[in-house]
Each structure stands twice: as C-alpha cells, then as structure tokens.
Design a protein around this motif. Sequence first.
Motif, short mmCIF file in Angstrom:
data_model
loop_
_atom_site.label_atom_id
_atom_site.label_comp_id
_atom_site.label_asym_id
_atom_site.label_seq_id
_atom_site.Cartn_x
_atom_site.Cartn_y
_atom_site.Cartn_z
N GLN A 247 86.93 67.55 74.14
CA GLN A 247 85.57 66.62 73.75
C GLN A 247 85.69 65.90 72.61
OE1 GLN A 247 82.63 69.86 73.84
NE2 GLN A 247 81.49 68.59 74.88
N ASP A 248 86.47 66.26 71.53
CA ASP A 248 86.49 65.30 70.54
C ASP A 248 87.42 64.00 70.73
OD1 ASP A 248 85.03 67.12 68.85
OD2 ASP A 248 86.74 68.39 68.25
N ASN A 249 88.45 64.57 71.54
CA ASN A 249 89.50 63.41 71.85
C ASN A 249 88.88 62.30 72.98
OD1 ASN A 249 91.59 64.65 70.64
ND2 ASN A 249 92.36 65.60 72.41
N THR A 250 88.07 62.87 73.73
CA THR A 250 87.34 62.04 74.55
C THR A 250 86.22 61.31 73.87
OG1 THR A 250 87.35 63.67 76.48
CG2 THR A 250 85.95 61.83 76.81
N GLN A 251 85.64 61.69 72.88
CA GLN A 251 84.70 61.10 72.28
C GLN A 251 85.42 59.93 71.30
OE1 GLN A 251 81.42 61.26 72.53
NE2 GLN A 251 81.09 59.81 70.78
N ARG A 252 86.51 60.38 70.70
CA ARG A 252 87.18 59.46 69.98
C ARG A 252 87.50 58.06 70.76
NH1 ARG A 252 89.47 63.75 67.53
NH2 ARG A 252 91.30 63.61 68.77
N GLN A 253 88.23 58.38 72.09
CA GLN A 253 88.46 57.44 73.04
C GLN A 253 87.44 56.64 73.24
OE1 GLN A 253 90.41 59.37 76.35
NE2 GLN A 253 92.23 60.09 75.04
N TYR A 254 86.25 57.00 73.63
CA TYR A 254 84.86 56.57 74.22
C TYR A 254 84.72 55.55 72.79
CZ TYR A 254 80.15 55.58 75.36
OH TYR A 254 78.91 54.95 75.49
N GLU A 255 84.61 56.18 71.43
CA GLU A 255 84.16 55.27 70.43
C GLU A 255 85.19 54.12 70.17
OE1 GLU A 255 81.68 55.46 68.72
OE2 GLU A 255 80.99 57.21 69.41
N VAL A 262 83.76 42.71 73.66
CA VAL A 262 83.19 42.36 75.00
C VAL A 262 84.36 42.08 76.15
CG1 VAL A 262 81.38 41.89 76.75
CG2 VAL A 262 80.71 42.10 74.28
N GLY A 263 85.12 41.15 75.73
CA GLY A 263 86.00 40.75 76.67
C GLY A 263 87.08 41.61 76.86
N LYS A 264 87.46 42.40 75.79
CA LYS A 264 88.51 43.31 76.22
C LYS A 264 88.17 44.66 76.70
CE LYS A 264 91.84 41.19 72.97
NZ LYS A 264 92.74 41.45 71.82
N ARG A 265 86.72 45.07 76.59
CA ARG A 265 85.96 46.49 76.82
C ARG A 265 86.07 46.52 78.30
NH1 ARG A 265 80.20 46.74 75.12
NH2 ARG A 265 81.15 46.52 73.08
N LYS A 269 86.41 52.13 82.40
CA LYS A 269 87.09 53.14 81.28
C LYS A 269 86.07 53.93 80.78
CE LYS A 269 90.57 54.10 78.30
NZ LYS A 269 91.90 53.41 77.48
N LEU A 270 85.08 53.22 80.14
CA LEU A 270 83.85 53.75 79.45
C LEU A 270 83.10 54.79 80.49
CD1 LEU A 270 82.40 50.76 77.39
CD2 LEU A 270 83.47 52.86 76.48
N GLU A 271 82.83 54.10 81.48
CA GLU A 271 82.00 55.24 82.57
C GLU A 271 82.92 56.21 82.61
OE1 GLU A 271 81.27 53.04 86.15
OE2 GLU A 271 79.77 51.56 84.97
N LEU A 272 84.08 56.33 83.05
CA LEU A 272 85.08 57.54 83.31
C LEU A 272 84.92 58.60 82.11
CD1 LEU A 272 88.02 55.87 85.01
CD2 LEU A 272 86.52 57.43 86.02
#
Length: 1260
Positions: A247-255, A262-265, A269-272
């Motif tokens: 969970q911590d890793n996923t949260q860091r990746q999400y953040e 916006v162009g590089k987001r 991946k955010l939805e995943l």
Amino acid sequence: MITSELPVLQDSTNESGQAEAVAVSVSVSELEDTSEVKGKRKRGRPGRPPSANKKPRKSPAEKNQLAGSRGGRKANGVPQQNGDSEPVTLFEVVKMGKSAMQAVVDDWIESYKQDRDVALLDLINFFIQCSGCKGTVRIEMFRNMQNAEIIRKMTEEFDEDSGDYPLTMPGPQWKKFRSNFCEFIGVLIRQCQYSIIYDEYMMDTVISLLTGLSDSQVRAFRHTSTLAAMKLMTALVNVALNLSIHQDNTQRQYEAERNKIVGKRANEKLELLLEKRKELQENQDEIENMMNSIFKGIFVHRYRDAIAEIRAICIEEIGVWMKMYSDAFLNDSYLKYVGWTLHDRQGEVRLKCLKALQNLYTNRELFPKLELFTNRFKDRIVSMTLDKEYDVAVEAIRLVTLVLQGSEDALSNEDCENVYHLVYSAHRPVAIAAGEFLHRKLFSRHDPQAEEALAKRRGRNSPNGNLIRMLVLFFLESELHEHAAYLVDSLWESSQELLKDWECMTELLLEEAVQGEEVLSDRQETALIELMMCTIRQAAEAHPPVGRGTGKRVLTAKERKTQIDDKNKLTEHFIMALPMLLSKYQADSEKVANLLQIPQYFDLDIYSAGRMEKHLDALLKQIKFVVEKQTETDVLEACSKTYSILCSEEYTIMNRVDIARSQLIDELVDRFNHSVEELLQEGEEADDDDIYNVLSTLKRLTAFHNAHDLTKWDMFGNCYRLLKAGIEQGSMPEQIAVQALQCSHYSILWQLVTITEGSPSKDDLIALRKVVKSFLAVCQQCLSNVNTPVKEQAFMLLCDLLMIFSHQLTSGSREGLQPLVFNPDNPLQNELLNFVMDHVFIDQDDENQSMEGDEEDEANKIEALHKRRNLLAAFSKLIIYDIVDMHAAADIFKHYMKYYNDYGDIIKETLSKTRQTDKIQCAKTLILSLQQLFNELIQEQGPNLDRTSSHVSGIKELARRFALTFGLDQIKTREAVATLHKDGIEFAFKYQNLKGPEFPPPNLAFLEVLSEFSSKLLRQDKKTVHSYLEKFMSEQMMERREDVWLPLISYRNSLLTGGDEDRLSVTSGSSSSKAMSVRSKKGRPPLHKKRIEEESVESSWIMRDTLQTPGALQTPQLTSTVLRENPRQAAEHIPDQDSEPGSETDYVHNQQMQMSWLGQQKLEDVNRKDRTGMNYMKARSGGVRQTVRGLMEDDAEPIFEDVMMSSRDQLEDMNEEFEDTMVIDLPPSRNRRERAELRPDFFDSAAIIEDDSGFGMPMF
C-alpha cells in the motif's frame, strides 16, 4: 463462526502434558458414498455394528483421486491407507516430515481448487487428528452439522485410556511433528495469501473451527487449536505487513504520477494504481477482520487458560506480532497482556513474557513506543530478578540490562542496586547475568574520544586504571568481602580484559600516586590484592570457584589454549612483580597471606626456561623475611605451602629451593632448641621474652612441619619436654602447650609415613610405639588441664591418633604394623566420654560463663558451635569404627532431642553407622540411653512420676524417634527390636517396691516408654515378648487397674495390638490367658480360625524362664507367612532415611537374619516336650501346607485387596467429582497441579481480575 458460551476451563490434567500412556491412532477407512455412515467403536464401550451397505475395501488404483506425495483420498474426505503404507492423510504427511512442506501445501491447494469442500474436510480432519482424536469428520457431517455438534461428536471419539496427544508426546519424532505442524500452517497462509484467503470460505471455516475447538473442555483440542490459531495469526500478521508495504509503495507511485505535469501524466496508470490501492485496502480490511476474529475469539480467552503451556503459546506469539508489525501491535492495547502475564503463577509463562520483551527492547528504535510500558511495569521486571525460578531470574536480569542500554535514566539507583548484589549469587547463570549488568552500568566506557586518548597509556593511567578502582570500591561497599571469588567469576565473561590486566593492578599497588591522583587506602589495597588473587586463580584453573557449578568440566581445545596462555602471562609478570609486592607488604599479614598464594598458580618451568633464577632467589629471600617477621598462623602456613610447591621434584629449581628451605629450618631449630633450654632452666621465673621466643619459633616450626618432613631435626624431643614440664609444674603457657601438642602430632605422623612407605625393622616399630604411647599419656593428662584450648587440642589429637593407630592400621596386607595398634582402655574411654559431656552438651549460658563472661557476637557463637561439633564428630568416629565401646554412645544418643538443632545430623549418622555395624548392640545402646534418662528423672522427681509432665513426654518422644529409625523392614531388625524389649522389661522389673508386692516396681513407668517400640515387633514376636513379660508379673499385677499400673496395662495392650487377641481393657480385669483365648471373628474366613489355633499351639514352645542368646529358628516354613505386619500399623510409623532394604524372601533363605533368640526358645523347651512338643508336632504334621496356605490367603490377599479397593474408591470419587465438567476430557492427573497450587507464589498479581472482557483494571 462458532461463538463459544462455555466458561474458561479449569483443566485438571497434567500441565506438563506428559502422561503415562501414549496412544494416538489415525482412523483410516475406504471410500464410501455420501450416504454411508460408518459405525465408530470407542475403547471400552460396545460399538454399533457397521452399516449394512458398507462397500468392500478398494485399491488405490480404483480411486479417481489426485496423485501426489500424500497418496489418494476419497471424495468424502475420509482417509485411507494404501497398500505401500505411504502417508495418506495430511496428519501422516506432516508427522513423517519426508515431503517438503510447500509441496504438501501446493497439493492441498490444487485439491481445494477442484473441490473446496473435500479439501476443507481434509484440513479439518488434519486439526482433529493432530489433537490426538481417533475420530474422522465425514462429508455429511461437514455439510449438515454445526461446528459445535461436530466437536461434540469428535470429543466422544477420544481414547480415554490415554492422557497424551501429539503436542505433548515425548521423543524427537513428536518434537519434529510440532515444528512441522507450525510450518505447515505458515506455508499454507503464505501460499494462499494472494487469492484463497479472500474467498470468504476457507478462512471463515478454519477460524470458526479453531475458535470452537479452543473453547472445548478437552485439553488436547484447546492446546492444539490454540497453537494452530496463534501460528495462523502470525502468518496473517506477515500478510498484513506485506499488504501495508504494498500500500505504501502504491501510494508513493500514485503520488508521483499525479504530481507529474498534465502532458506527461498517464491517466490509465493512475486508474490502475487507484484500483490496486483500493484492492489492497479491501484485502487489508479482510485480513484485519480475520485477525480480530482470532484475537478476540481465541487469544483473549486462552492467554489466561488453566494450562500453562497454552498461556505460554499465546504470550510467545503476541511477542512475535509486536516485533514483526510494530506499527499495528506495539501499543498499550496489546502490551498490557504481556505486562499482566508477568505475574503468572507458572515460571514457563513468565519466561515467555520476558523473552518476548527482550526481542522488543533489543531494537532501540522501538524504545519510544515502550516508554509507557517501561514506566508501568519496570518495578515488576526488576522484582523478577529475584524470581524463585532461576531461568526466569536470568532472563529478567538480561531484560533489565537491555532496558539500561536503551535508556540510562529508565532505572533508578535503587533498581540497579537490586541487581548488583546478585553477582554474589550461588547460582552461576544468575551471577553471570548480573555481572553483565554490572559491567554495562559501571565498567563500560561511553566516551570514544576519551577512550582513544587513554588507550595509548599503560599501567595505572591506562583505561582500566579507573575501572579497577571502581571495582575495588564496589567490592568494599557490597560488604561481602569473603566473596571476592564470586564477584570475579560473575564478571569473568563480560569483563575479562579488565580482570586480566595484572600489570595495571600491580602498578596501582607499587607505584606512588601522581599529583592530583587519589591514593589507595590500606583497606582498598587489601581488597585489590584479594581481587587480584581471585583473578589469578580463575585464569589458571579455568573453572568456577567452589560452590558454583557442578564440578570441573572438560575444557575445550580453545579454552585449554586460553588457560595455558593466561598461565604463562601471569607467571612471567608475577615472577618479577611478586618479590616487590612481598617486600612492600611483608609486615601486613592479611596482604602477605594472599600474595603468597600466587606461586601455586605459576608455571614453574619458566624460571629455568627463561633464565629467571635471580627472581627466584629474590622470592625466596622475601619469603624468609616474612617467616622471620610474621607469627600469624595463616601467613606461616602460606609460606610453608609455597616452599612445598617450589620443592616439587618435577622441576629443576628444586635443589635451589631445598637448600634455602634447609637453611631456614636449621636456623629456626637452633633458635628453638636454645630458647627451650633457657625456658626450662628458668622454670617459673621465665619472663615474657623467653616465652615469646619459644612460642614464636615453635609456631613457625609447627607450620612447616605440617607440609615438610622435619624428622631429622627431631622436633618431638623438645616438644615432649615442654609438655612434661608443663604437666609437672602446671605453669606452661597455653599457646606453647597447644603448639607443642600439634608439632608432636605432626612428628609422629611423619614417622608413621616413613615406616609405612618403607620396610621397617622391629626396632623402628618399637621406637615409634614408645613415642606414641608416651604422647598418648601426655594428651590424656592434658585433658585435665585448666586451659580449655589445651584440653580441646589434646582431645582432638587423642581421637585422631586412636583412629590412626587402631586395628584398621593392619588392613591392606600391613599385618607387620600390628605392634603399633593401640586400643584405649576403659579409663581413657571414660575420660573421653566425660570430656564430651562437659564440653559439647552444654547450654549457651554455660558456654558464656566458661568464656569468662565475654559477650559474644553472632560470629563467635557460630565459631564456638563449629568447634563443639568437631569435638563430637571426632568422638563419634571412635564409636562408629569400634574403637570405643558402643555403649558409650548411649550418653550421646540421649541428647538427640534436646540438642537436635546443633548436633542432630551427627547423632543420627552415628546411630545409622552403629546399626550397620551391630544391630543388636545398637538396640541395646538405644534402650540404655532411655534408661539413663529415666533414672535421671527418678532421681529428680522421686519414684512417683507425673506421667503427664514434659520430662516424661520428652523421653517418650525420644523413644518414638528411635523407633522410626528402625524403618519398615521388620525382618532385618527383628532380633534387635526383640532384644530391646527384653532389656526394657528386665529394667522395668529390676527392683521390687520396698513397700510390698502389691505396690508397683519403681521402674514400672518405663514400660510406657518401651511401648513406643511395640509397633516394630512382628505379630508372633509380640506374643513372645508378651509371654516374657508375664514371667515377671504376679497374679496380683494382672488384676490391678489403678493409675499407677497404667504403664503395664498400656504396654500389654501395645503387645496385643495387631495380633488376634483383643486389647486388654482397663476395666475388664481379664488376664492374658483369657485374652489369648478370645478371638475376633468379624470379617475372618474359616481358615483364619485354623491359623489362630495353630499359633496358639506354637506359642507353647515360646514360653521359657529367661531369654537366651540368639540361635537359629528351627521352623522356617512358617516364617515367611507369619512375619507380615498390619499395613495400617506400618503406615503409622514412617521409615527414616536410615531404614535398610530387605525382603521376606531374603529372610527365609538367610538363617543369620532370622530372630535366633526366638528359635532358641524351642531348644530350651526340650525338657517340656511331653507337655507341649507333641501337641505342636501333631498340629504341624497334620496341616503344615494347609496352615501355610491359610496364612497366605488370610494375611496377604485381604491386605492387598484393601489397598486396591482404597485406590479404586479414590478414582471413583475423583470421577464423580468431575462428572459434570470433565467427563469428556482425558484421564486427569492432578498431582502436579495440586503441588503447583500448594507452592508459595511470590509473584502472583493482585491486579489480575478475571471477567468476560479480559481485565477490568485500567492499564495506564
């Protein structure tokens, strides 16, 4: 999920889980349809017939099951056994442990994916069988019955004849099974952690089952299911920890992704990542629910289970959870359970608590979370350093040490002092743990810069200089100066570098203090020398001091090398340093006595190998100075011992040392001879200087004579002259007399050594005998000396010499030494005995008066008692080894009760040894001691004794104690006890009353004392003794019933008790002849009547006028049957430690063991053969076999039957008592529980309050 409503069990089975029987079997059956019902049969109960539609056994090939390491299983989950005897069930696979656990789990997962009901049924049966249950859960039971019903059904399948189950069975196989069992559960959760555990079926079923089993009244179910649940919880905690990390890793990746422009987001991946985080959170919630179910449903109830092993499992696992996942579990909500359980009654549970806490305190990062717990439970942890269980105390000290390492301020000075004194504990592990704590607190250097600066310095300015000073101060402040060896041993493992810094120690002693440095005081120097001496001994011997450890163990190669290196190091250092130390402290006796012990730990070969003879000469020179200046016995003996070690023939330095020793002895002897001549010439006019010259020189020579053969200097001659002059003039100083006696004693012993090691001539033997005889006469004369030290010394030397020159001197092929044997005559024996009476058996007030009114402190009283014990032991040895007549022991035995606390052990051992030497003579001595006490009482109170007085009660209590020492083996003591009664009866009727025959004899009251021994007589011997008693009684005596005749009535009753005659009533007035004709008929078979009649005939040849010396019993056929005593009577007289083993059979086949004086009566009754012998032979010829059979049937079987019925009744009562609560449990074994509950518990917490919620008290 099952929610148990049953209360917490108070299980009465053996808490150690070690029962007598081991029986665990696995129920195996063939494949059956779902509709089949298999009839189970319980052991000891009729079983139901098998179902009519039961199919025949099929082969494994016919079954359509998964192929794996476990073999096949049927669709309904019932286990089967294949033809190759391979493991079939999960239980068998885990028990054998031949397959990798992951492969076993993978097989189960595959079967679960195919049919989860069958797989779960397999897992359920695994837990059931691991509990030792023979039953099997069938598929229809699994589908149609509630868990409570299934558990109730399985409870009925237990083997009630066995008290063990797999987790408690002894042996390596079952120990491995426990490990495999725990591993299986861990691997199962690990392999299922990504899918199966979240299907809301498998985990719910398993947790529900384990919760129900953990609430069972059956200990095996509770124990096994609790262990499984705790390991399951541990595995789930690990899963939860992994989920948290993900969970911590996923949260860091999400953040990180969301913070991109916006162009590089990447929105996908955010939805995943959001979906993954949501899934992980859901899984985390499910895992938390599972853990809450286990914790609240099982842990909260089982951590206070009645069984210590179950409580220990819970505490051990919660410690693992807190260490593994500290963020979730390391808080007050969970720590409180460990804190409360620190007060558990069982050491095993307290030990688990401490080890769990040690794992937490080892990690310094966790200290902030433990701060509140430390403040709350610190006092309890410190108090546990004094736990009655040594293992618990050791772990408590280690935990306190960890607390100290984490925070210096956590422990107060008082807390530390409670641990400090444990370095003096006799239990070595406790002392070593306390030594580690002391090292961490006082001797650890915490300033690296200061340490680096000091490391370059040597000696007194080295880093160890201040630490050694601190060690000395600690030793002095502890006020246990005589325990320096214990202190050194406690610190040896943790502070070896400090304790082996002998260079620093000697510099502190030898060098002058620099300016500004504190000088060691005289007391500190003495303590430092003592500590230094102890470190040298520890390094050279490489084993703990006396009183610690179980003895010398074999050293490993590494330890042996370390020992050799240390010995070489200390030898090289002290060869040079010791002469300088002796030179500085030669006037201080206490310091010198310790320093002179150092050479005995030297490797003396270094003197010659290292060309250090000049240092040896310096050492010998200093020792000579010490001998010339000191007169203290300890110092002189240390000098003597040092010379003896240095003179060992195995070393090349022996000649050099021998020359120095001979020169010193020559000087001392010349000085002694000259001063003796002057003293004897001046006689009573001798001044203090003359006395001092003789005494000081004689002290030195006596100390040397102890370890060296000074025969060629003829020390005996002048010593004997001094003693004779003292006896004749009566003015010899007591210290000179004491030293002269001791020196003469050594001289005689060295002469004896010379004779025994060589081939002595007759003249040599005659000369030594003459010397010994003259010295014994002098010692005997000294017993009447006015000075107590002289008398005591003479007494001890007399006892020693009489022991050495006794008849045992000629044993071991030394018959040629017969001329040297001395046997003390009666006057000497009497003098020795009188000395013991006057100087040993004295009251404290008398002792104080004998010491001229000096007020003694406690230490002096103990020393005086020790001296008196030595005097008594010396004389007792003469009695034990038959040097002094045994009857002299009567005067000692009579003081057994009065002086029990002071000399009870010595008197009891003397009694035991004399009985081994001669049972009959020992019995005579015992009765003589009682007679002496009785006579003393008669002299004090007159013939009319108050039978209720404390004096009479004291004599009776002493007789009772004497009777207990005979033990229960009445066959071996038969003759002795009968002789004792014979002497007692003769003493009671020894004198007639001067007032006339109608008045009782003066000693008649002694029969009441004698009755204490009646229980030690065999049944037929009681008749014999009773017949002998009647020979002293007149017809008038038999009819008298006044109070003054009660001792006779009581004694007669004691002889009739246990036989077939009725007890003589005080009011009946029936005579013995009438009493013998009365028979008790209740509860006796007809054969018993025949036995009584024949015993009555037999008693006719037992009658005689006097009892003669023992002879062989002539009718051994009846011996083995009539020698049996009443078991109730035997139970009333508990055997003492001195009771000797023996059996009835031994007696029958060993004529010397039989009571020969009873058999002798038949030989003496030959003249009365016409009156009694024919009747006896007629009865014998008509029914010997029938009589023997009747005696065996009537005597043995009912006794055995009564005992068995009693045990059976107790078992029935026990079953009735536990019928409501324990009917389904394994056979209870309450012995250990009862003993544990009766033991005092010093660590029971009054704060533990049992309620449904766990504990109602606030935590913080």
